[in-house]
Write an enzyme that holds these catalytic residues in place. Structure first.
Site, PDB file in Angstrom:
ATOM      1  N   THR A 170       0.836  -1.204   0.000  1.00 60.09           N
ATOM      2  CA  THR A 170       0.000   0.000   0.000  1.00 60.09           C
ATOM      3  C   THR A 170       0.872   1.256   0.000  1.00 60.09           C
ATOM      4  OG1 THR A 170      -0.194   0.034   2.415  1.00 60.09           O
ATOM      5  CG2 THR A 170      -1.864  -1.200   1.187  1.00 60.09           C
ATOM      6  N   ARG A 211       9.230  18.509   6.788  1.00 56.43           N
ATOM      7  CA  ARG A 211       8.256  17.663   7.483  1.00 56.43           C
ATOM      8  C   ARG A 211       8.514  17.604   8.979  1.00 56.43           C
ATOM      9  NH1 ARG A 211       6.308  12.560   3.744  1.00 56.43           N
ATOM     10  NH2 ARG A 211       6.461  13.613   1.731  1.00 56.43           N
ATOM     11  N   THR A 229       6.133  15.013  -4.160  1.00 52.29           N
ATOM     12  CA  THR A 229       5.204  13.919  -4.446  1.00 52.29           C
ATOM     13  C   THR A 229       5.768  13.089  -5.587  1.00 52.29           C
ATOM     14  OG1 THR A 229       2.972  13.317  -5.181  1.00 52.29           O
ATOM     15  CG2 THR A 229       3.829  15.400  -5.995  1.00 52.29           C
ATOM     16  N   GLY A 230       5.692  11.791  -5.431  1.00 59.84           N
ATOM     17  CA  GLY A 230       6.146  10.897  -6.494  1.00 59.84           C
ATOM     18  C   GLY A 230       5.031  10.518  -7.442  1.00 59.84           C
ATOM     19  N   CYS A 240      -1.964   7.146  -2.851  1.00 56.53           N
ATOM     20  CA  CYS A 240      -3.324   7.679  -2.888  1.00 56.53           C
ATOM     21  C   CYS A 240      -3.450   8.746  -3.973  1.00 56.53           C
ATOM     22  CB  CYS A 240      -3.716   8.242  -1.529  1.00 56.53           C
ATOM     23  SG  CYS A 240      -2.590   9.510  -0.892  1.00 56.53           S
ATOM     24  N   ASN A 293      -7.812  10.528   0.948  1.00 54.21           N
ATOM     25  CA  ASN A 293      -6.523   9.858   0.800  1.00 54.21           C
ATOM     26  C   ASN A 293      -6.367   8.660   1.726  1.00 54.21           C
ATOM     27  OD1 ASN A 293      -6.248  12.680   2.262  1.00 54.21           O
ATOM     28  ND2 ASN A 293      -4.913  11.257   3.357  1.00 54.21           N
ATOM     29  N   THR A 309      -0.024  13.800   7.396  1.00 56.61           N
ATOM     30  CA  THR A 309       0.000  12.358   7.626  1.00 56.61           C
ATOM     31  C   THR A 309       0.877  12.031   8.832  1.00 56.61           C
ATOM     32  OG1 THR A 309       1.853  12.025   6.110  1.00 56.61           O
ATOM     33  CG2 THR A 309      -0.360  11.841   5.180  1.00 56.61           C
ATOM     34  N   ASN A 310       0.875  10.765   9.190  1.00 53.11           N
ATOM     35  CA  ASN A 310       1.520  10.327  10.418  1.00 53.11           C
ATOM     36  C   ASN A 310       3.041  10.417  10.374  1.00 53.11           C
ATOM     37  OD1 ASN A 310       0.713   9.429  13.000  1.00 53.11           O
ATOM     38  ND2 ASN A 310       1.534   7.392  12.572  1.00 53.11           N
TER      39      ASN A 310
END
Length: 481
Positions: A258, A334, A347-348, A289, A453, A319-320
């Protein structure tokens, strides 16, 4: 009688009809493995009000509200047919029947439209397929909810185990509690009990073994009665074939990641390239996502208008892997407080487009900004098209794609003028086109694509797992190609 009284009487009548639909939908699902949909939205285990709201939502995409009085006859007919496993969209049945001019009765038309799922054309009910979750974080728990929700017929995917690192005292109780209550997605729909001695969580009758392991190579799944399972790695710790191969232990047949896969690991976006998965492929990725959000509408636009180049800017919920407060992080930005800042990051997703959509010749670039919301993101897709068009033509095309095409489970469409991000929490689509925000001028189109997402992506993961496990049943009426 006043107008208000008329409206209330009409509402109570529709409530009564929706109530009568619930046992028919449930029986078809439990006994025949038939999932009843309404414009790609499942009606299984839905309440009276949910069924009515789903019917009303159809007006935003089809232009007119769909009434339960219109769909009930199709559902009643389905209960009389010799159906095999399938997904049947009664919204599409009603729409195509309305456009049919042959004078057929509802029963005759329905029997013809779903003939591929009846009599000698029926698919045999599949034996249940074991599933193991490796990791039990945000995506892992949502995937677990979906697996449990879809286990009603007993012939689909069966969540047999989750694998986690030991977390100390009352670990299993805490993990069950996180499955039971979610600050964003709400309460688990059902009951959950814990047997600490047996190390099991029982959710809606599904017994799930909790296996503690620090290394995938230390687990023999056959010791737990698990065989030919699909393992879903939710950790993202291993992303290449060598690392993910560690999961191919006794009892595990395939591994689904995932997160974006690296090297020669195929990145799969269901609805776009899932049919390219080779039968003997044992390791695959569901990409990210954001990749799942942009690739389906990108394909839809390229198919109709051609795409010469594009740029995607994602405004993404935090996000976490970000810090709650300023602290050290291997990625400089981040490390700054996620709930207090907008954070520029990479972003990839743009580079991943080539893996999922190799026929697209256009160069796609991308960047991302993390923002202080806990879920739901938006991708702004700026495209130079191969021909000039109009806003109306683009919206008509995307609306039709969301209703009748093979991408209708991936692409949703909304025309509400006041839509905001929280409206899309729990959306099962990979991407939702915001009609009101769409900009088109000549050969330039700018699409605003909402996506949950967390949950929308988890639904895409489940679709890939269903496909590779052989329990992804055909949909009727068949989508237009």
């Amino acid at each position: 009688m006043t107008v208000n009284d008329d409206s209330f009487t009409n509402w109570k009548h529709r409530e009564e009809i929706a109530e009568s639909m619930i046992p028919m939908i449930g029986k078809l699902h439990r006994e025949r493995d038939v999932t009843v949909l309404l414009h790609s939205r499942s009606l299984v285990n839905k309440s009276v009000v949910s069924i009515l709201k789903t019917h009303r939502f159809a007006r935003q995409i089809a232009g007119a509200e769909l009434s339960v009085t219109e769909t009930l006859p199709f559902l009643e007919t389905l209960t009389t047919l010799d159906l095999g496993p399938a997904q049947i969209d009664i919204g599409m049945l009603a729409a195509t029947y309305r456009a049919d001019d042959r004078g057929l009765s509802v029963a005759e038309f329905t029997a013809e439209a779903v003939a591929g799922a009846t009599g000698g054309n029926k698919i045999d009910r599949r034996e249940g397929r074991d599933v193991v979750l490796y990791g039990f974080g945000r995506i892992g728990r949502l995937v677990a909810r979906l697996l449990i929700e879809k286990s009603g017929s007993g012939n689909g995917l069966r969540l047999r185990a989750i694998v986690v690192r030991g977390g100390g005292d009352r670990d299993i109780v805490k993990r069950a509690s996180l499955l039971r209550r979610d600050s964003i997605h709400g309460q688990f729909q059902g009951t959950i009990t814990v047997d600490e001695d047996a190390s099991t969580i029982v959710a809606n009758g599904n017994e799930i073994r909790v296996i503690y392991a620090d290394d995938p190579t230390s687990v023999d799944y056959t010791a737990y009665g698990i065989k030919d399972a699909i393992l879903i790695d939710n950790t993202g710790k291993w992303r290449d074939r060598e690392g993910l191969s560690k999961h191919l232990r006794p009892g595990i047949d395939k591994v689904v990641l995932t997160a974006p896969g690296k090297g020669d690991v195929p990145n799969i976006v269901h609805g776009v390239n899932h049919d390219t998965i080779k039968p003997d492929e044992r390791i695959m990725s569901c990409a990210s996502c954001t990749t799942n959000a942009i690739v389906p509408p990108l394909k839809a636009m390229d198919d109709e208008f051609g795409v010469r180049r594009g740029h995607v800017e994602t405004v993404h919920s935090f996000t976490n892997d970000q810090n709650l407060l300023d602290n050290y992080h291997k990625s400089e930005r981040r490390g700054r407080s996620a709930p207090l800042n907008m954070v520029i990051t990479e972003t990839g997703a743009a580079s991943a487009v080539a893996k999922a959509l190799p026929d697209l010749k256009a160069r796609i670039t991308g960047s991302s900004i993390r923002v202080p919301v806990p879920d739901v993101s938006i991708a702004i897709l700026n495209l130079q098209l191969a021909r000039e068009t109009t806003r109306e033509e683009v919206l008509d095309h995307l609306r039709e794609v969301s209703l009748t095409s093979p991408l209708k489970r991936q692409i949703d469409f909304i025309s509400a003028p006041d839509a905001v991000s929280s409206d899309f929490i729990g959306s099962r689509h990979a991407s939702i086109v915001d009609a009101g925000a769409t900009k088109v001028e000549g050969d330039n189109a700018i699409l605003y694509l909402w996506y949950d997402n967390e949950f929308g992506y988890s639904c895409q993961v489940i679709r890939v797992v269903q496909h590779v496990s052989g329990v992804e049943y055909p949909t009727f009426p068949a989508p237009a190609v």
